[in-house]
Enzyme design. Structure first.
Site, PDB file in Angstrom:
ATOM      1  CB  CYS A 162       0.592   1.403  -4.370  1.00  0.00           C
ATOM      2  SG  CYS A 162       0.867   2.451  -5.809  1.00  0.00           S
TER       3      CYS A 162
ATOM      4  CB  CYS B 277       0.207   2.507   8.876  1.00  0.00           C
ATOM      5  SG  CYS B 277       1.220   3.921   8.381  1.00  0.00           S
TER       6      CYS B 277
END
Length: 353
Positions: free
Chosen positions: A188, A317
């Site tokens: 997503c 990340c």
């Protein structure tokens, strides 16, 4: 009037529901794995329905980019563990139920222990490795698993591994998707998702849990519901029966080398050759980074030769999920690569001393 009767009067009044179904709900133990876009609305409605014991499992921390679809959190929760915050909010919503946060990462080492105390598991995760792990664990332990997935404008819902009472179980995730290369499918963060879809699919998952517990309605067992948020159309397709002899052992997957934030900070003090790789989007990097080279996850395959060098490389990340996928892709192509994923991502980096 009894407080419970007041709280649950509208559902108790349903035809075929009554006090007996409400008692089943209050005795039920449900585990929601993943307190994100799907897990938040699912957990809210399970809590409001009066599920007796509700476990919330998520090792990730809240980030600002979560807020458009993860409706249990506020900007003030940034950096806090999702499972703990979710349990705090749901306790305020319904203090009459027991809420249990599971803040450790669910892995092959602990998954059987984590799910052991629950009757049914709801999968609100956003990566294929954990979906397969939960599926296999539920098959091995004989527990039903309520599946949900969302991407852009489309969502899916199904109920796996339900005992039919005839010596067979309904199909499980591997019967629909025997194997998926997660590195080839954007999540997503890269592909986007309309926030309302998370609420719709998460509520559908909660609905399947309630149907299973109360033994009412027609479960999505042996079926997959596909919902399109743009056209508001849905369709259901059936999957054939699977016998119990098809129960599989937990699948062996690539072990992802990780390093925690404290160890990385220590290593950076003494190893000048260590390289940091940021696999987030450019927009995320513009907001904050801890240095190193920027190679977005969706461009990683173009730079695989870079990871063949001898230097240790740590990929990072926001939460560790995308860097896990990046390391897995690299190790598939370059098995000897000296690469690590920053465990917990920048959220853990900010919290570590």
């Amino acid at each position: 009037m009894n407080e419970d009767l007041q709280r649950y009067s509208c559902q108790i009044a349903l035809p075929g529901f009554g006090n007996q179904a409400q008692q089943l709900i209050q005795q039920a133990r449900v585990l929601v794995v993943g307190a994100g876009g799907l897990g938040c609305p699912a957990a809210q409605y399970l809590a409001s329905t009066g599920i007796g014991t509700l476990g919330i499992a998520d090792y990730d921390s809240v980030s600002i980019s979560n807020l458009h679809r993860q409706v249990l959190y506020t900007p003030a929760d940034e950096g806090k563990n999702k499972a703990e915050v979710a349990c705090e909010r749901l306790t305020l919503q319904n203090p009459g139920i027991k809420l249990i946060p599971h803040t450790q990462k669910v892995t092959s080492d602990n998954v059987m222990e984590v799910i052991a105390g629950y009757d049914i598991v709801l999968d609100g995760t956003d990566n294929f490795e954990t979906r397969y792990l939960l599926n296999d664990a539920c098959v091995l332990s004989g527990k039903p698993l309520v599946y949900g997935a969302i991407y852009q404008f489309e969502g899916q819902v199904a109920v796996w591994n339900v005992d039919t009472g005839k010596g067979t179980n309904s199909p499980n995730y591997r019967d629909l998707f025997s194997d998926v290369d997660a590195t080839q499918i954007p999540n997503c963060t890269e592909g986007g998702v309309i926030p309302t879809l998370a609420g719709i699919i998460g509520c559908m998952q909660a609905n399947e849990v309630i149907k299973y517990i109360t033994k009412t309605g027609d479960l999505l067992a042996g079926k997959v519901l596909i919902f399109d948020a743009q056209t508001m159309q849905s369709r259901i397709f059936k999957i054939g029966p699977v016998t119990k002899t098809h129960i599989r052992r937990l699948k062996t997957t690539i072990a992802i080398p990780t390093i925690n934030a404290a160890d990385l900070k220590e290593k950076m003090l003494h190893d000048d050759t260590l390289e940091l790789i940021d696999v987030r989007t450019l927009q995320e990097r513009d907001v904050f980074d801890i240095g190193g080279t920027h190679i977005p996850l969706d461009e990683l395959e173009e730079y695989l030769a870079y990871f063949a060098s001898a230097n240790t490389k740590v990929l990072y990340c926001s939460s560790g999920k995308r860097s896990d996928e990046a390391v897995k892709l690299i190790m598939k192509r370059i098995p000897d690569a000296d690469v690590f994923s920053l465990e917990g991502g920048l959220g853990e980096w900010a919290l570590s001393n």
